[in-house]
Design a protein around this motif. Structure first.
Motif, PDB file in Angstrom:
ATOM      1  N   PRO A  13      -3.916 -11.436   6.737  1.00  0.00           N
ATOM      2  CA  PRO A  13      -4.064 -12.891   6.835  1.00  0.00           C
ATOM      3  C   PRO A  13      -4.698 -13.319   8.157  1.00  0.00           C
ATOM      4  O   PRO A  13      -5.402 -14.316   8.221  1.00  0.00           O
ATOM      5  CB  PRO A  13      -2.623 -13.414   6.745  1.00  0.00           C
ATOM      6  CG  PRO A  13      -1.819 -12.297   6.199  1.00  0.00           C
ATOM      7  CD  PRO A  13      -2.530 -11.021   6.515  1.00  0.00           C
ATOM      8  N   ARG A  18      -9.771  -6.718   8.466  1.00  0.00           N
ATOM      9  CA  ARG A  18      -8.796  -5.619   8.415  1.00  0.00           C
ATOM     10  C   ARG A  18      -8.250  -5.517   6.989  1.00  0.00           C
ATOM     11  O   ARG A  18      -7.611  -6.459   6.503  1.00  0.00           O
ATOM     12  CB  ARG A  18      -7.661  -5.870   9.398  1.00  0.00           C
ATOM     13  CG  ARG A  18      -6.759  -4.658   9.565  1.00  0.00           C
ATOM     14  CD  ARG A  18      -5.993  -4.754  10.857  1.00  0.00           C
ATOM     15  NE  ARG A  18      -4.920  -5.706  10.807  1.00  0.00           N
ATOM     16  CZ  ARG A  18      -3.656  -5.390  10.557  1.00  0.00           C
ATOM     17  NH1 ARG A  18      -3.324  -4.144  10.348  1.00  0.00           N
ATOM     18  NH2 ARG A  18      -2.733  -6.312  10.536  1.00  0.00           N
ATOM     19  N   LEU A  20      -5.799  -4.292   4.201  1.00  0.00           N
ATOM     20  CA  LEU A  20      -4.447  -3.759   4.019  1.00  0.00           C
ATOM     21  C   LEU A  20      -4.385  -2.920   2.746  1.00  0.00           C
ATOM     22  O   LEU A  20      -3.590  -1.997   2.639  1.00  0.00           O
ATOM     23  CB  LEU A  20      -3.427  -4.896   3.935  1.00  0.00           C
ATOM     24  CG  LEU A  20      -3.448  -5.916   5.084  1.00  0.00           C
ATOM     25  CD1 LEU A  20      -2.322  -6.915   4.899  1.00  0.00           C
ATOM     26  CD2 LEU A  20      -3.340  -5.244   6.425  1.00  0.00           C
ATOM     27  N   GLY A  41       4.136   0.677   6.620  1.00  0.00           N
ATOM     28  CA  GLY A  41       2.837   0.030   6.832  1.00  0.00           C
ATOM     29  C   GLY A  41       1.744   0.558   5.921  1.00  0.00           C
ATOM     30  O   GLY A  41       0.571   0.243   6.116  1.00  0.00           O
ATOM     31  N   LYS A  44       2.871  -1.017   0.697  1.00  0.00           N
ATOM     32  CA  LYS A  44       3.727  -1.164  -0.486  1.00  0.00           C
ATOM     33  C   LYS A  44       4.078  -2.641  -0.720  1.00  0.00           C
ATOM     34  O   LYS A  44       3.914  -3.147  -1.827  1.00  0.00           O
ATOM     35  CB  LYS A  44       5.023  -0.342  -0.323  1.00  0.00           C
ATOM     36  CG  LYS A  44       4.777   1.132  -0.100  1.00  0.00           C
ATOM     37  CD  LYS A  44       6.056   1.905   0.041  1.00  0.00           C
ATOM     38  CE  LYS A  44       6.871   1.598   1.275  1.00  0.00           C
ATOM     39  NZ  LYS A  44       6.237   1.948   2.546  1.00  0.00           N
ATOM     40  N   THR A  46       2.601  -5.237   0.457  1.00  0.00           N
ATOM     41  CA  THR A  46       1.376  -5.998   0.188  1.00  0.00           C
ATOM     42  C   THR A  46       1.020  -5.885  -1.291  1.00  0.00           C
ATOM     43  O   THR A  46       0.708  -6.890  -1.943  1.00  0.00           O
ATOM     44  CB  THR A  46       0.225  -5.449   1.063  1.00  0.00           C
ATOM     45  OG1 THR A  46       0.649  -5.449   2.421  1.00  0.00           O
ATOM     46  CG2 THR A  46      -1.031  -6.265   0.919  1.00  0.00           C
ATOM     47  N   GLN A  88      11.856  -7.925   0.597  1.00  0.00           N
ATOM     48  CA  GLN A  88      12.353  -6.761   1.345  1.00  0.00           C
ATOM     49  C   GLN A  88      13.630  -7.104   2.119  1.00  0.00           C
ATOM     50  O   GLN A  88      14.533  -6.299   2.209  1.00  0.00           O
ATOM     51  CB  GLN A  88      11.260  -6.277   2.306  1.00  0.00           C
ATOM     52  CG  GLN A  88      11.647  -5.031   3.046  1.00  0.00           C
ATOM     53  CD  GLN A  88      10.463  -4.422   3.776  1.00  0.00           C
ATOM     54  OE1 GLN A  88       9.403  -5.021   3.882  1.00  0.00           O
ATOM     55  NE2 GLN A  88      10.655  -3.230   4.293  1.00  0.00           N
ATOM     56  N   GLU A 168      12.274  -2.481  -1.605  1.00  0.00           N
ATOM     57  CA  GLU A 168      13.405  -1.816  -0.944  1.00  0.00           C
ATOM     58  C   GLU A 168      14.751  -2.342  -1.466  1.00  0.00           C
ATOM     59  O   GLU A 168      15.574  -2.814  -0.678  1.00  0.00           O
ATOM     60  CB  GLU A 168      13.352  -2.041   0.576  1.00  0.00           C
ATOM     61  CG  GLU A 168      12.123  -1.522   1.266  1.00  0.00           C
ATOM     62  CD  GLU A 168      12.122  -0.017   1.395  1.00  0.00           C
ATOM     63  OE1 GLU A 168      13.156   0.591   1.093  1.00  0.00           O
ATOM     64  OE2 GLU A 168      11.084   0.538   1.744  1.00  0.00           O
ATOM     65  N   HIS A 200      11.815   3.766   0.017  1.00  0.00           N
ATOM     66  CA  HIS A 200      11.795   5.005   0.793  1.00  0.00           C
ATOM     67  C   HIS A 200      12.874   5.949   0.264  1.00  0.00           C
ATOM     68  O   HIS A 200      12.999   7.069   0.718  1.00  0.00           O
ATOM     69  CB  HIS A 200      12.091   4.720   2.278  1.00  0.00           C
ATOM     70  CG  HIS A 200      10.987   3.974   2.963  1.00  0.00           C
ATOM     71  ND1 HIS A 200       9.842   4.586   3.403  1.00  0.00           N
ATOM     72  CD2 HIS A 200      10.842   2.663   3.273  1.00  0.00           C
ATOM     73  CE1 HIS A 200       9.046   3.694   3.968  1.00  0.00           C
ATOM     74  NE2 HIS A 200       9.629   2.514   3.899  1.00  0.00           N
ATOM     75  N   HIS A 330      -4.704   1.169  10.432  1.00  0.00           N
ATOM     76  CA  HIS A 330      -5.350  -0.070  10.841  1.00  0.00           C
ATOM     77  C   HIS A 330      -4.945  -0.397  12.260  1.00  0.00           C
ATOM     78  O   HIS A 330      -3.772  -0.588  12.525  1.00  0.00           O
ATOM     79  CB  HIS A 330      -4.907  -1.222   9.928  1.00  0.00           C
ATOM     80  CG  HIS A 330      -5.085  -0.896   8.486  1.00  0.00           C
ATOM     81  ND1 HIS A 330      -6.314  -0.744   7.923  1.00  0.00           N
ATOM     82  CD2 HIS A 330      -4.186  -0.672   7.512  1.00  0.00           C
ATOM     83  CE1 HIS A 330      -6.169  -0.475   6.642  1.00  0.00           C
ATOM     84  NE2 HIS A 330      -4.893  -0.416   6.368  1.00  0.00           N
TER      85      HIS A 330
HETATM   86  N1  LIG Z   1       1.276 -11.251   7.604  1.00  0.00           N
HETATM   87  C1  LIG Z   1       0.595 -10.191   8.047  1.00  0.00           C
HETATM   88  N2  LIG Z   1      -0.381 -10.339   8.952  1.00  0.00           N
HETATM   89  C2  LIG Z   1      -1.079  -9.274   9.407  1.00  0.00           C
HETATM   90  N3  LIG Z   1      -0.860  -7.998   9.008  1.00  0.00           N
HETATM   91  C3  LIG Z   1       0.102  -7.791   8.114  1.00  0.00           C
HETATM   92  C4  LIG Z   1       0.880  -8.864   7.579  1.00  0.00           C
HETATM   93  N4  LIG Z   1       1.766  -8.340   6.701  1.00  0.00           N
HETATM   94  C5  LIG Z   1       1.565  -7.007   6.692  1.00  0.00           C
HETATM   95  N5  LIG Z   1       0.570  -6.684   7.541  1.00  0.00           N
HETATM   96  C6  LIG Z   1       0.053  -5.326   7.797  1.00  0.00           C
HETATM   97  O1  LIG Z   1      -0.241  -4.767   6.549  1.00  0.00           O
HETATM   98  C7  LIG Z   1       0.020  -3.392   6.553  1.00  0.00           C
HETATM   99  C8  LIG Z   1       0.844  -3.053   5.338  1.00  0.00           C
HETATM  100  O2  LIG Z   1       2.107  -3.718   5.451  1.00  0.00           O
HETATM  101  P1  LIG Z   1       3.195  -3.629   4.304  1.00  0.00           P
HETATM  102  O3  LIG Z   1       4.310  -4.546   4.685  1.00  0.00           O
HETATM  103  O4  LIG Z   1       2.547  -3.846   3.001  1.00  0.00           O
HETATM  104  O5  LIG Z   1       3.641  -2.110   4.447  1.00  0.00           O
HETATM  105  P2  LIG Z   1       4.847  -1.344   3.741  1.00  0.00           P
HETATM  106  O6  LIG Z   1       4.271  -0.099   3.174  1.00  0.00           O
HETATM  107  O7  LIG Z   1       5.586  -2.247   2.814  1.00  0.00           O
HETATM  108  O8  LIG Z   1       5.749  -0.981   4.991  1.00  0.00           O
HETATM  109  P3  LIG Z   1       7.364  -0.810   5.088  1.00  0.00           P
HETATM  110  O9  LIG Z   1       7.710   0.450   4.379  1.00  0.00           O
HETATM  111  O10 LIG Z   1       7.607  -0.738   6.554  1.00  0.00           O
HETATM  112  O11 LIG Z   1       7.970  -2.040   4.465  1.00  0.00           O
HETATM  113  C9  LIG Z   1       0.701  -3.072   7.886  1.00  0.00           C
HETATM  114  O12 LIG Z   1      -0.251  -2.462   8.725  1.00  0.00           O
HETATM  115  C10 LIG Z   1       1.098  -4.415   8.423  1.00  0.00           C
HETATM  116  O13 LIG Z   1       0.986  -4.446   9.815  1.00  0.00           O
END
Ligand SMILES: Nc1ncnc2c1ncn2[C@@H]1O[C@H](COP(=O)(O)OP(=O)(O)OP(=O)(O)O)[C@@H](O)[C@H]1O
Length: 585
Positions: A13, A18, A20, A41, A44, A46, A88, A168, A200, A330
């Motif tokens: 956002p 970048r 995701l 990160g 998942k 996202t 989450q 989660e 996880h 990233h």
């Molecule tokens: N609102 C946001 N603004 C900028 N970057 C974001 C935002 N939300 C997530 N990200 C980035 O998107 C990437 C994926 O995040 P996401 O939350 O989807 O990971 P995840 O696999 O669910 O991690 P976790 O297991 O820790 O919950 C990460 O690098 C995070 O920093």
């Protein structure tokens, strides 16, 4: 009712460059349980948020039953009603004053009768084994973390979504509650729709999953059945996902000459049976089975990092590096523009110069001259900062227009109809003042967008240090400024949270960050209470830090460093202030 993603990408956002998620193409079939796994990160949440219609993809399309979820940047509400997302962190999902209201809010968009609602709530509570703690008049915030998690799950389950998307779901759940959830998942899978679970906790979910998708830095690293992935666990290791205990144990047994690996034993019970079989074959010993309930109690406690290390060691070096990396590929959004690199003191000074220069002006020409450097300062700000400014500009521009229009109105008690006249002079005089305010707001936004909070505070601390030396009393001022700086982002975050609730639970077809007018009555009091609660926490934290008792309030200033660019910027700012002062004269 398949849920499909075609070449879907998602951008951060705060930085559209970048990614995701990158070009993800997936089809989730009815009646299936899919696990999304990957390192922290990896994308998942996202992916789940995209599937739940919480945010639009930056490219590609998402379909439910072959109907696009988004049309012209608006999510299709009837499709949204068929998707249920549990967040989450359950405390981010809950907001109401009682459990009854929590369920009421989630069920409101479905237009059910009171009787149907009651039945849904009862059934969701039974499904999750919710007991006496779930007094409908109790506040959700009087529940424990695990109870809140169950409540958040129950409010989503009560909506009976075709697709249940869980982020989660077992984090913070005790083993008994996790088992209730597993039972619910087992019972539901044959009933309807499908489930996608970001987790996880492979030990718990792998035995009942139909499919596992391994995410690695926003791309699909592997996609297969649990048995196939466990037989060949390299993708897990490469993506930095901890291996399930049963796989580790199977590998350890294989190294000791007991092959149970090929049989894809994913649950402790199945693996135990396979081991017992092998023992019987080898030594003809009688292995007594434990009663079934004991099998179910909790997960096996197999702590064998050495097994995982051994598996890892058998992989090529680059795989090992990738497997061990828990960091996202990233990089954080880098801000290369000059504004982000300047020392915060320089930005404080530039901000003060431009505000003083703007305040000095009393003509349109003067204000136009002040507007030019302010507009130029926006060059080089990040895209998200510019989008934020655009959002701010719109209501401000309306405020200006309405103020100018109202100021120009003149009521004539005598004379002819329509008794209302318009005075351009009055309107322009007000317009001048409002435009000055508009410019100062723009300058303030620039300062806030170009300076991270911590650096802003450091710059202020430096300035107040000098004021203190002049024996000026600065403590109360410093406290007020510090609280203000902390409080504004807090309000923005809470607003964002309520916008998520409105979309995920209120099923509102609004853009991320927006809230419907009709939700305001339900949200205003909880929003204020949440802010008071945060303020209380902040006060307690300040109290613990003994702030206000002659302790340094605004942080350290050692890391501040003025460069040549700062010198040039300050000098240019002084010239600008001089120019604006001359213009005023
Ligand atoms: N609102 C946001 N603004 C900028 N970057 C974001 C935002 N939300 C997530 N990200 C980035 O998107 C990437 C994926 O995040 P996401 O939350 O989807 O990971 P995840 O696999 O669910 O991690 P976790 O297991 O820790 O919950 C990460 O690098 C995070 O920093």
């Amino acid at each position: 009712m398949p849920l499909t993603l075609n070449n879907v990408s998602a951008a951060a956002p705060d930085d559209p460059n970048r990614r995701l998620l990158s070009d993800v193409t997936l089809t989730f079939e009815d009646g299936t349980v899919t696990l999304l796994v990957g390192h922290t990160g990896s994308g998942k949440s996202t992916l789940l948020h995209l599937l739940a219609g919480m945010r639009p993809p930056s490219s590609g399309d998402i379909r439910l039953d072959d109907e696009p979820l988004w049309r012209r940047k608006r999510v299709i509400q009837p499709l949204l009603l068929r998707l249920g997302l549990t967040f989450q962190f359950p405390e981010q999902q809950l907001f109401a004053r009682s459990l009854r209201q929590e369920f009421g809010y989630s069920l409101r968009p479905y237009g059910l009768t009171a009787q149907e609602k009651e039945q849904r709530i009862r059934s969701a509570c039974e499904d999750l084994g919710l007991g006496a703690a779930f007094d409908p008049d109790r506040s959700p915030f009087a529940l424990s973390g695990g109870q809140r998690r169950r409540l958040a799950l129950a409010t989503t389950i009560a909506t009976s979504p075709d697709w249940l998307l869980m982020d989660e779901p077992t984090a913070g759940l005790e083993s008994a509650a996790a088992k209730e959830l597993l039972r619910y998942i087992q019972a539901r899978r044959t009933a309807k729709g499908g489930m996608i679970i970001a987790t996880h906790d492979l030990d718990l979910f792998l035995p009942l999953a139909d499919r596992v998708i391994v995410l690695d830095h926003g791309t699909i690293a592997a996609d297969g059945t649990p048995a196939a992935l466990c037989a060949n666990p390299e993708p897990f290791v490469q993506a930095g996902v901890g291996l399930p205990s049963c796989v580790l144990l199977s590998h350890a047994l294989a190294r000791n000459g007991t092959a149970v690996m090929d049989e894809g034993k994913l649950s402790p019970e199945d693996l135990a049976d396979a081991i017992a079989e092998r023992l019987k074959e080898r030594h003809c010993v009688t292995v007594k089975s434990a009663p079934p309930e004991e099998h179910l109690e909790g997960k096996p406690k197999i702590e064998s990092p050495s097994d995982e290390a051994t598996l890892l060691a058998s992989l090529p070096p680059q795989s090992q590096a990738a497997g061990l990396s828990q960091e996202s590929a990233h990089p954080p959004a880098t801000a290369n523009s000059l504004w982000y690199r300047l020392d915060p003191r320089t930005k404080w000074l530039l901000y003060l110069f431009i505000v003083i220069g703007t305040m000095l002006q009393s003509s349109w020409l003067g204000l136009a001259s002040a507007a030019l450097p302010i507009a130029a300062a926006y060059i080089g700000l990040s895209r998200s900062a510019l989008l934020g400014a655009a959002k701010l500009l719109k209501p401000l521009a309306w405020f200006m227009l309405i103020s100018v229009g109202l100021a120009g109105l003149e009521w004539t008690a005598s004379g002819s109809f329509p008794f209302v006249g318009f005075s351009p002079e009055h309107a322009l005089a007000t317009g001048l003042n409002v435009f000055r305010l508009f410019l100062i707001t723009l300058a303030s936004y620039w300062f806030a967008a170009a300076t991270p909070y911590g650096r802003m505070v450091q710059g202020l601390a430096w300035g107040l240090g000098y004021a203190k030396r002049l024996r000026l009393r600065t403590d109360s001022f410093a406290l007020a400024v510090s609280l203000m700086f902390k409080f504004i982002p807090m309000i923005v975050r809470e607003w964002q949270r309520f916008s998520d609730i409105v979309r995920a639970r209120g099923k509102a077809a609004v853009r991320p960050g927006a809230v419907r007018g009709r939700d305001m009555p339900a949200l205003v009091v909880p929003l204020l209470l949440a802010l008071f609660h945060r303020a209380e926490e902040m006060t307690a934290a300040l109290e613990m830090k003994k702030i206000g008792r002659r302790t340094a309030l605004l942080g350290h200033t050692e890391s501040l460093r003025l460069t040549r660019a700062d010198g040039i910027a300050i000098f240019s700012g002084l010239l600008l202030l001089g120019g604006l002062a001359v213009l005023r004269g």
